[in-house]
Design an enzyme around this catalytic site. Structure first.
Site, PDB file in Angstrom:
ATOM      1  N   SER A  84      -3.515 -20.825 -56.867  1.00 47.07           N
ATOM      2  CA  SER A  84      -3.634 -19.622 -57.688  1.00 47.07           C
ATOM      3  C   SER A  84      -2.543 -19.620 -58.738  1.00 47.07           C
ATOM      4  O   SER A  84      -1.480 -20.228 -58.559  1.00 47.07           O
ATOM      5  CB  SER A  84      -3.488 -18.379 -56.811  1.00 47.07           C
ATOM      6  OG  SER A  84      -3.361 -17.202 -57.594  1.00 47.07           O
TER       7      SER A  84
ATOM      8  N   TYR B 100       2.736 -14.488 -50.938  1.00 42.89           N
ATOM      9  CA  TYR B 100       1.526 -15.108 -51.479  1.00 42.89           C
ATOM     10  C   TYR B 100       1.888 -16.264 -52.404  1.00 42.89           C
ATOM     11  O   TYR B 100       1.307 -17.354 -52.314  1.00 42.89           O
ATOM     12  CB  TYR B 100       0.718 -14.061 -52.233  1.00 42.89           C
ATOM     13  CG  TYR B 100      -0.581 -14.585 -52.809  1.00 42.89           C
ATOM     14  CD1 TYR B 100      -1.602 -15.050 -51.976  1.00 42.89           C
ATOM     15  CD2 TYR B 100      -0.801 -14.609 -54.188  1.00 42.89           C
ATOM     16  CE1 TYR B 100      -2.797 -15.522 -52.500  1.00 42.89           C
ATOM     17  CE2 TYR B 100      -1.997 -15.081 -54.713  1.00 42.89           C
ATOM     18  CZ  TYR B 100      -2.990 -15.537 -53.865  1.00 42.89           C
ATOM     19  OH  TYR B 100      -4.176 -16.006 -54.391  1.00 42.89           O
TER      20      TYR B 100
END
Length: 320
Positions: A157, A183
């Protein structure tokens, strides 16, 4: 051909005219969103897809469209996999190895995002344990099943730009927990894992890459409030405006899954091996702030990748 693809390209456009008959492909997270669309597109072009999911009942319902649109010999089988529980990961891998059928591509698609502070069944921080360590064990245990000339695609990501991995405190035992820092660490780990896997296996012609699918409305964001989502988009747009870029827009699910399919099937192996891709092309290195476009150098550093591999082996108690 890849030069005609971009941020609005869909999976079906990527695979237009491509036959995958006889190819066997593993896709994790085949119970929602990108995983289902990836499996659908591959099976529709003739691939035999093995979809891995934690909740098989949910996956059976979600993948009806995969079976309905399978063509040219394409098919789907489902296997149980809970990436947050290494006993489940090892059981899944052992069953695949015992079955003995080989894979041409492994797409490590499953993941979680911005979860509250917590741990996996094995005591690892939830996001690092699920997104990285679960796939680290699964992929390495089945690596012998990947055909020469095959590929590994790790879904990362732009969120990797939130944080580098912390090899001294991967479980936030001494660091204040922040959802997007955790994350970011896990998504950086996804890239570094691809870098080192690629180095170790490219002599067999097996290449590994990491991809950013883009911003898509899927279940991945279920832990985020609308306020948090709005704040994130505002931050992205401010960075974009400062750089003279265009405002953020969500991709459709077929557009989001396109880069995975492009990197797995269409892109030249030497182009994507050991790299990070976005919008159906290899991303450029970036140093600046913000989340739109490019990859941070720390995520592609080969020494960093080897150090993460060693730390991951230590954490899971296996050497690969």
């Amino acid at each position: 051909m890849s030069g005609t693809f971009g941020d609005t390209t869909t999976t079906d456009e990527i695979l237009d005219g491509v036959s995958l008959r006889g190819k066997r492909i593993l896709v994790t997270g085949a119970s929602a969103g990108l995983g289902v669309e990836t499996a659908r597109a591959l099976a529709a072009h003739g691939a035999h897809v093995v979809g891995a999911a934690r909740d098989l009942d949910k996956a059976e319902r979600a993948t009806r469209v995969v079976r309905e649109q399978a063509a040219n010999g394409g098919s789907l089988d489902l296997v149980q996999l809970d990436l947050a529980d290494l006993a489940s990961v090892r059981a899944c891998a052992d069953a695949l190895v015992a079955d003995g059928r080989r894979f041409d591509v492994v797409i490590a698609n499953a993941g979680v995002m911005a979860t509250p502070k917590g741990t996996t069944a094995d005591g690892f921080e939830t996001q690092f344990g699920t997104n990285h360590l679960g796939h680290f064990v699964l992929v390495n245990r089945i690596a012998s099943l990947i055909n020469a000339g095959g590929r590994l695609v790790n879904l990362s990501s732009a969120g990797h730009r939130f944080a580098d991995v912390d090899l001294d405190d991967p479980n936030f035992e001494h660091t204040p927990y922040a959802e997007f820092v955790a994350y970011g660490r896990s998504k950086t780990a996804n890239i570094l894992f691809a870098v080192e896997f690629d180095r170790r296996h490219k002599e067999r012609g097996i290449r590994a890459t990491a991809v950013h699918p883009g911003g898509i409305h899927t279940e991945l964001a279920r832990h985020m409030t609308q306020e948090a989502m709005d704040a994130l988009i505002t931050s992205i747009n401010e960075t974009q405006a400062a750089a003279g870029g265009v405002p953020f827009r969500f991709k459709t699910i077929p557009q989001g899954a396109a880069t995975s399919v492009w990197a797995a099937i269409v892109a030249a192996p030497e182009e994507v091996g050991g790299r990070y891709c976005e919008d159906c092309h290899v991303a450029e290195l970036v140093e600046g702030e913000g989340l739109r476009g490019g990859v941070r150098p720390y995520a592609l550093d080969p020494d960093h990748a080897r150090a993460l591999w060693a730390k991951s082996e230590e954490m899971v108690g296996e050497r690969f």
